[in-house]
Design an enzyme around this catalytic site. Sequence first.
Site, PDB file in Angstrom:
ATOM      1  N   ASP A  26      21.043  50.367  35.123  1.00 13.26           N
ATOM      2  CA  ASP A  26      20.348  49.164  35.542  1.00 13.26           C
ATOM      3  C   ASP A  26      18.924  49.241  34.997  1.00 13.26           C
ATOM      4  O   ASP A  26      18.427  50.328  34.656  1.00 13.26           O
ATOM      5  CB  ASP A  26      20.346  49.074  37.068  1.00 13.26           C
ATOM      6  CG  ASP A  26      19.718  47.789  37.565  1.00 13.26           C
ATOM      7  OD1 ASP A  26      20.066  46.719  37.042  1.00 13.26           O
ATOM      8  OD2 ASP A  26      18.864  47.855  38.462  1.00 13.26           O
ATOM      9  N   ASP A  28      15.778  46.802  36.087  1.00 14.18           N
ATOM     10  CA  ASP A  28      14.741  46.590  37.103  1.00 14.18           C
ATOM     11  C   ASP A  28      14.879  47.601  38.223  1.00 14.18           C
ATOM     12  O   ASP A  28      15.920  47.684  38.883  1.00 14.18           O
ATOM     13  CB  ASP A  28      14.844  45.167  37.678  1.00 14.18           C
ATOM     14  CG  ASP A  28      14.492  44.098  36.664  1.00 14.18           C
ATOM     15  OD1 ASP A  28      13.382  44.147  36.128  1.00 14.18           O
ATOM     16  OD2 ASP A  28      15.343  43.219  36.413  1.00 14.18           O
TER      17      ASP A  28
END
Length: 342
Positions: A26, A28
Amino acid sequence: MSDTPRTAPLGAVRPLSEQYDTALLDLDGVVYAGGDAIAYAVDSLAAAGEAGMKLAYVTNNALRTPDTVARHLTELGIPTEAGEVINSAQAVARLIAEQVPEGARVLVVGGEGLRVALRERGLVPVESADDEPAAVAQGYGGPDMPWGRLAEAAYAVARGAPWFASNTDLTIPSGRGIAPGNGAAVEVVRIATGADPQVAGKPLPPMHRETVLRTGAERPLVVGDRLDTDIEGAFNGGVDSLLVLTGVTGPAELLAAEPAHRPTFVDADLRGLLTGQPAVEADGEGFRCGGTHARVVGGEAVVEGDGDPLDGLRALCGAAWTAAGAGRCELDTRKVLARLGW
Protein backbone atom coordinates in the site's frame (compact mmCIF):
# COMPACT_ATOMS: atom_id res chain seq x y z
CA MET A 1 -7.98 -19.56 3.81
CA SER A 2 -8.22 -21.27 7.17
CA ASP A 3 -11.54 -21.48 9.03
CA THR A 4 -9.65 -21.29 12.34
CA PRO A 5 -9.24 -17.70 13.58
CA ARG A 6 -5.64 -16.52 13.93
CA THR A 7 -4.74 -16.36 17.61
CA ALA A 8 -1.36 -14.59 17.36
CA PRO A 9 1.03 -13.06 14.80
CA LEU A 10 3.37 -15.60 13.27
CA GLY A 11 7.12 -15.76 13.63
CA ALA A 12 9.55 -16.08 10.74
CA VAL A 13 13.13 -17.33 10.90
CA ARG A 14 14.17 -15.89 7.53
CA PRO A 15 13.75 -12.24 6.46
CA LEU A 16 10.36 -11.66 4.87
CA SER A 17 12.11 -10.32 1.77
CA GLU A 18 13.51 -13.84 1.25
CA GLN A 19 10.38 -15.74 2.21
CA TYR A 20 8.03 -14.00 -0.25
CA ASP A 21 8.64 -13.26 -3.93
CA THR A 22 6.55 -10.05 -4.16
CA ALA A 23 5.62 -7.31 -1.73
CA LEU A 24 2.21 -5.84 -2.55
CA LEU A 25 2.68 -2.48 -0.86
CA ASP A 26 0.00 0.00 0.00
CA LEU A 27 1.18 3.60 -0.49
CA ASP A 28 -0.61 6.08 1.77
CA GLY A 29 0.47 5.41 5.34
CA VAL A 30 3.03 2.76 4.33
CA VAL A 31 5.46 4.31 1.85
CA TYR A 32 4.52 7.96 2.16
CA ALA A 33 2.15 10.32 3.97
CA GLY A 34 1.17 13.68 2.57
CA GLY A 35 3.61 13.14 -0.30
CA ASP A 36 6.67 12.71 1.91
CA ALA A 37 8.42 9.38 2.42
CA ILE A 38 7.76 7.70 5.74
CA ALA A 39 10.82 7.11 7.90
CA TYR A 40 12.94 4.12 6.81
CA ALA A 41 10.75 3.43 3.73
CA VAL A 42 13.26 4.38 1.02
CA ASP A 43 16.20 2.41 2.42
CA SER A 44 14.07 -0.56 3.41
CA LEU A 45 12.52 -0.94 -0.03
CA ALA A 46 15.91 -0.60 -1.70
CA ALA A 47 17.31 -3.36 0.52
CA ALA A 48 14.28 -5.61 -0.06
CA GLY A 49 14.67 -5.18 -3.81
CA GLU A 50 18.37 -5.96 -3.65
CA ALA A 51 17.50 -9.15 -1.76
CA GLY A 52 15.42 -10.26 -4.76
CA MET A 53 11.96 -9.27 -3.63
CA LYS A 54 9.77 -7.81 -6.37
CA LEU A 55 8.04 -4.59 -5.31
CA ALA A 56 4.56 -3.62 -6.48
CA TYR A 57 2.55 -0.67 -5.21
CA VAL A 58 -1.14 -1.38 -4.70
CA THR A 59 -3.33 1.53 -3.71
CA ASN A 60 -7.02 2.24 -3.31
CA ASN A 61 -6.33 5.88 -4.19
CA ALA A 62 -7.72 6.34 -7.72
CA LEU A 63 -6.75 10.01 -8.05
CA ARG A 64 -3.35 9.78 -9.70
CA THR A 65 -2.26 7.79 -12.72
CA PRO A 66 0.34 5.00 -12.39
CA ASP A 67 2.77 7.20 -14.36
CA THR A 68 2.35 10.03 -11.87
CA VAL A 69 2.71 7.73 -8.86
CA ALA A 70 5.81 6.10 -10.35
CA ARG A 71 7.42 9.51 -10.94
CA HIS A 72 6.61 10.54 -7.38
CA LEU A 73 8.13 7.39 -5.93
CA THR A 74 11.21 7.83 -8.10
CA GLU A 75 11.58 11.42 -6.86
CA LEU A 76 11.43 10.10 -3.29
CA GLY A 77 14.36 7.80 -4.08
CA ILE A 78 12.37 4.65 -4.90
CA PRO A 79 12.95 3.93 -8.62
CA THR A 80 9.59 2.75 -9.97
CA GLU A 81 8.04 1.99 -13.36
CA ALA A 82 4.38 2.72 -14.10
CA GLY A 83 3.71 -1.00 -14.53
CA GLU A 84 4.68 -1.56 -10.89
CA VAL A 85 1.75 0.57 -9.71
CA ILE A 86 -1.73 -0.98 -9.47
CA ASN A 87 -4.62 1.20 -8.36
CA SER A 88 -8.33 0.82 -7.71
CA ALA A 89 -9.08 2.89 -10.81
CA GLN A 90 -7.71 0.04 -12.92
CA ALA A 91 -9.74 -2.51 -10.97
CA VAL A 92 -13.00 -0.57 -11.27
CA ALA A 93 -12.41 0.15 -14.96
CA ARG A 94 -12.06 -3.59 -15.64
CA LEU A 95 -15.21 -4.25 -13.60
CA ILE A 96 -17.19 -1.68 -15.60
CA ALA A 97 -15.83 -2.88 -18.96
CA GLU A 98 -17.11 -6.36 -18.20
CA GLN A 99 -20.67 -5.01 -17.86
CA VAL A 100 -21.07 -2.28 -20.49
CA PRO A 101 -20.34 -2.25 -24.26
CA GLU A 102 -16.96 -1.13 -25.58
CA GLY A 103 -17.01 2.59 -26.28
CA ALA A 104 -19.73 3.25 -23.70
CA ARG A 105 -19.82 6.61 -21.96
CA VAL A 106 -19.01 6.61 -18.26
CA LEU A 107 -19.65 9.55 -15.94
CA VAL A 108 -16.45 10.22 -14.00
CA VAL A 109 -16.58 11.52 -10.46
CA GLY A 110 -12.91 11.58 -9.51
CA GLY A 111 -9.49 12.43 -10.84
CA GLU A 112 -7.28 11.82 -13.85
CA GLY A 113 -6.29 8.35 -12.68
CA LEU A 114 -9.87 7.19 -13.15
CA ARG A 115 -10.17 8.76 -16.61
CA VAL A 116 -6.94 7.14 -17.80
CA ALA A 117 -7.99 3.71 -16.52
CA LEU A 118 -11.38 3.94 -18.25
CA ARG A 119 -9.79 4.93 -21.57
CA GLU A 120 -7.42 1.95 -21.30
CA ARG A 121 -10.52 -0.26 -21.23
CA GLY A 122 -12.05 1.38 -24.31
CA LEU A 123 -14.57 3.45 -22.38
CA VAL A 124 -15.34 7.15 -22.87
CA PRO A 125 -15.23 9.42 -19.78
CA VAL A 126 -17.93 12.12 -19.64
CA GLU A 127 -18.63 14.87 -17.15
CA SER A 128 -22.41 15.28 -16.99
CA ALA A 129 -25.40 13.13 -16.14
CA ASP A 130 -27.03 14.72 -19.19
CA ASP A 131 -24.52 12.85 -21.41
CA GLU A 132 -26.62 9.72 -20.79
CA PRO A 133 -23.76 7.66 -19.36
CA ALA A 134 -23.97 3.87 -19.33
CA ALA A 135 -22.38 3.85 -15.87
CA VAL A 136 -21.05 6.09 -13.10
CA ALA A 137 -17.46 5.62 -11.86
CA GLN A 138 -16.63 7.29 -8.55
CA GLY A 139 -13.11 7.55 -7.14
CA TYR A 140 -11.14 9.83 -4.86
CA GLY A 141 -11.00 13.29 -6.44
CA GLY A 142 -8.68 15.03 -4.01
CA PRO A 143 -9.45 17.54 -1.26
CA ASP A 144 -10.63 20.17 -3.75
CA MET A 145 -13.19 18.10 -5.68
CA PRO A 146 -16.27 20.31 -6.25
CA TRP A 147 -19.48 19.38 -4.47
CA GLY A 148 -21.21 19.56 -7.84
CA ARG A 149 -19.43 16.39 -8.98
CA LEU A 150 -21.29 14.44 -6.30
CA ALA A 151 -24.55 15.98 -7.51
CA GLU A 152 -23.83 14.77 -11.07
CA ALA A 153 -23.29 11.27 -9.75
CA ALA A 154 -26.55 11.42 -7.80
CA TYR A 155 -28.49 12.61 -10.86
CA ALA A 156 -27.13 9.81 -13.06
CA VAL A 157 -27.64 7.09 -10.46
CA ALA A 158 -31.20 8.29 -9.80
CA ARG A 159 -31.87 8.01 -13.54
CA GLY A 160 -30.83 4.37 -13.46
CA ALA A 161 -27.14 4.35 -14.41
CA PRO A 162 -25.19 1.52 -12.72
CA TRP A 163 -22.90 2.96 -10.05
CA PHE A 164 -19.34 1.78 -9.45
CA ALA A 165 -16.91 2.94 -6.76
CA SER A 166 -13.16 2.49 -6.91
CA ASN A 167 -13.09 2.00 -3.13
CA THR A 168 -14.92 2.92 0.04
CA ASP A 169 -12.08 3.95 2.39
CA LEU A 170 -13.71 6.43 4.73
CA THR A 171 -10.39 8.11 5.55
CA ILE A 172 -7.01 8.73 3.96
CA PRO A 173 -3.72 9.66 5.70
CA SER A 174 -2.25 13.08 4.92
CA GLY A 175 0.75 15.04 6.09
CA ARG A 176 -1.53 16.95 8.48
CA GLY A 177 -3.50 14.00 9.83
CA ILE A 178 -6.41 11.80 8.79
CA ALA A 179 -8.66 13.26 6.07
CA PRO A 180 -11.97 12.11 4.51
CA GLY A 181 -11.48 9.48 1.82
CA ASN A 182 -13.52 8.32 -1.16
CA GLY A 183 -15.82 6.31 1.08
CA ALA A 184 -17.03 9.52 2.71
CA ALA A 185 -17.96 10.90 -0.74
CA VAL A 186 -19.61 7.61 -1.68
CA GLU A 187 -21.81 7.94 1.40
CA VAL A 188 -23.02 11.34 0.17
CA VAL A 189 -24.25 9.81 -3.10
CA ARG A 190 -25.70 6.83 -1.25
CA ILE A 191 -27.71 9.12 1.03
CA ALA A 192 -28.95 11.16 -1.94
CA THR A 193 -30.03 8.14 -4.01
CA GLY A 194 -30.61 5.21 -1.66
CA ALA A 195 -28.51 3.12 -4.06
CA ASP A 196 -25.44 0.95 -3.40
CA PRO A 197 -22.39 0.89 -5.70
CA GLN A 198 -20.42 -2.06 -6.96
CA VAL A 199 -17.01 -1.65 -5.30
CA ALA A 200 -13.70 -2.75 -6.83
CA GLY A 201 -10.98 -1.75 -4.38
CA LYS A 202 -9.44 -3.45 -1.39
CA PRO A 203 -10.57 -5.55 0.42
CA LEU A 204 -12.85 -6.89 -2.33
CA PRO A 205 -11.97 -9.56 -4.93
CA PRO A 206 -11.76 -7.29 -8.04
CA MET A 207 -8.71 -5.53 -6.63
CA HIS A 208 -6.98 -8.76 -5.67
CA ARG A 209 -7.66 -10.13 -9.16
CA GLU A 210 -6.26 -6.98 -10.79
CA THR A 211 -3.14 -7.17 -8.65
CA VAL A 212 -2.45 -10.83 -9.45
CA LEU A 213 -3.05 -10.29 -13.18
CA ARG A 214 -0.65 -7.36 -13.33
CA THR A 215 2.15 -8.65 -11.05
CA GLY A 216 2.15 -12.39 -11.61
CA ALA A 217 3.00 -12.82 -7.92
CA GLU A 218 3.26 -16.45 -6.76
CA ARG A 219 4.16 -15.93 -3.07
CA PRO A 220 2.89 -12.43 -2.35
CA LEU A 221 3.01 -10.57 0.95
CA VAL A 222 0.47 -7.79 1.36
CA VAL A 223 1.96 -4.85 3.27
CA GLY A 224 -0.45 -2.25 4.62
CA ASP A 225 -1.49 0.08 7.39
CA ARG A 226 -5.25 -0.53 7.37
CA LEU A 227 -7.05 -3.52 8.81
CA ASP A 228 -10.28 -3.03 6.86
CA THR A 229 -8.65 -2.77 3.42
CA ASP A 230 -5.10 -4.11 3.26
CA ILE A 231 -5.32 -6.87 5.86
CA GLU A 232 -8.88 -7.93 5.06
CA GLY A 233 -7.97 -7.90 1.37
CA ALA A 234 -5.10 -10.29 2.07
CA PHE A 235 -7.43 -12.46 4.15
CA ASN A 236 -10.00 -12.58 1.34
CA GLY A 237 -7.27 -13.45 -1.15
CA GLY A 238 -5.83 -16.18 1.06
CA VAL A 239 -2.36 -14.60 1.24
CA ASP A 240 -0.14 -13.48 4.12
CA SER A 241 0.09 -9.89 5.33
CA LEU A 242 2.34 -7.51 7.23
CA LEU A 243 0.77 -4.64 9.16
CA VAL A 244 3.01 -1.62 9.67
CA LEU A 245 2.12 0.92 12.34
CA THR A 246 2.93 4.03 10.30
CA GLY A 247 -0.56 4.93 9.13
CA VAL A 248 -4.20 4.57 10.12
CA THR A 249 -4.14 1.52 12.43
CA GLY A 250 -2.89 1.95 15.98
CA PRO A 251 -2.17 -0.67 18.65
CA ALA A 252 -5.64 -0.50 20.22
CA GLU A 253 -7.36 -1.18 16.89
CA LEU A 254 -4.96 -4.04 16.21
CA LEU A 255 -5.73 -5.73 19.53
CA ALA A 256 -9.47 -5.42 18.90
CA ALA A 257 -9.24 -6.92 15.39
CA GLU A 258 -11.80 -9.47 14.28
CA PRO A 259 -10.44 -12.58 12.50
CA ALA A 260 -10.51 -11.12 8.97
CA HIS A 261 -8.49 -8.13 10.20
CA ARG A 262 -5.69 -10.03 11.97
CA PRO A 263 -2.38 -9.71 10.10
CA THR A 264 0.11 -12.52 9.71
CA PHE A 265 2.96 -10.28 10.90
CA VAL A 266 3.18 -6.97 12.77
CA ASP A 267 6.05 -4.48 12.64
CA ALA A 268 6.70 -0.83 13.31
CA ASP A 269 7.59 0.13 9.72
CA LEU A 270 8.99 -1.23 6.47
CA ARG A 271 12.20 -2.36 8.15
CA GLY A 272 10.10 -5.39 9.01
CA LEU A 273 10.61 -6.65 5.45
CA LEU A 274 14.32 -7.07 6.09
CA THR A 275 14.21 -9.24 9.17
CA GLY A 276 12.69 -12.39 10.51
CA GLN A 277 9.80 -12.05 12.91
CA PRO A 278 9.99 -13.07 16.57
CA ALA A 279 7.88 -16.03 17.57
CA VAL A 280 4.75 -15.42 19.64
CA GLU A 281 4.43 -18.54 21.74
CA ALA A 282 1.65 -19.81 23.98
CA ASP A 283 3.05 -19.87 27.51
CA GLY A 284 0.87 -21.07 30.33
CA GLU A 285 -2.27 -18.95 30.39
CA GLY A 286 -0.95 -16.36 27.97
CA PHE A 287 1.58 -15.60 25.25
CA ARG A 288 5.25 -14.68 25.31
CA CYS A 289 7.23 -12.72 22.75
CA GLY A 290 10.80 -11.72 23.50
CA GLY A 291 10.97 -10.53 27.08
CA THR A 292 7.26 -9.85 27.54
CA HIS A 293 4.43 -12.12 28.68
CA ALA A 294 0.78 -11.13 28.14
CA ARG A 295 -2.44 -12.73 29.35
CA VAL A 296 -6.05 -11.94 30.13
CA VAL A 297 -7.07 -12.19 33.80
CA GLY A 298 -10.57 -11.43 35.01
CA GLY A 299 -11.48 -9.63 31.82
CA GLU A 300 -8.37 -7.45 31.89
CA ALA A 301 -5.16 -7.64 29.84
CA VAL A 302 -1.96 -7.96 31.87
CA VAL A 303 1.65 -7.67 30.68
CA GLU A 304 4.77 -8.69 32.58
CA GLY A 305 8.41 -8.24 31.74
CA ASP A 306 10.46 -5.43 30.26
CA GLY A 307 10.98 -6.54 26.67
CA ASP A 308 10.75 -4.46 23.52
CA PRO A 309 7.38 -2.62 23.28
CA LEU A 310 6.74 -4.11 19.84
CA ASP A 311 7.28 -7.62 21.18
CA GLY A 312 4.91 -6.73 24.00
CA LEU A 313 2.30 -5.68 21.46
CA ARG A 314 2.73 -8.96 19.59
CA ALA A 315 2.28 -10.93 22.81
CA LEU A 316 -0.80 -8.85 23.62
CA CYS A 317 -2.25 -9.70 20.21
CA GLY A 318 -1.98 -13.35 21.17
CA ALA A 319 -3.77 -12.79 24.46
CA ALA A 320 -6.46 -10.51 23.04
CA TRP A 321 -7.19 -12.49 19.88
CA THR A 322 -7.36 -15.75 21.81
CA ALA A 323 -9.78 -14.20 24.30
CA ALA A 324 -11.92 -12.88 21.43
CA GLY A 325 -11.97 -16.16 19.49
CA ALA A 326 -14.04 -15.65 16.33
CA GLY A 327 -15.24 -12.24 17.47
CA ARG A 328 -13.86 -8.80 18.19
CA CYS A 329 -11.90 -8.23 21.38
CA GLU A 330 -13.83 -5.90 23.68
CA LEU A 331 -11.13 -5.55 26.35
CA ASP A 332 -10.15 -2.04 27.45
CA THR A 333 -6.45 -2.11 26.57
CA ARG A 334 -5.54 1.54 27.16
CA LYS A 335 -3.77 0.98 30.47
CA VAL A 336 -1.77 -2.02 29.33
CA LEU A 337 -0.71 -0.23 26.15
CA ALA A 338 0.39 2.77 28.19
CA ARG A 339 2.37 0.37 30.38
CA LEU A 340 4.23 -0.73 27.22
CA GLY A 341 4.79 2.84 26.05
CA TRP A 342 2.29 2.85 23.20
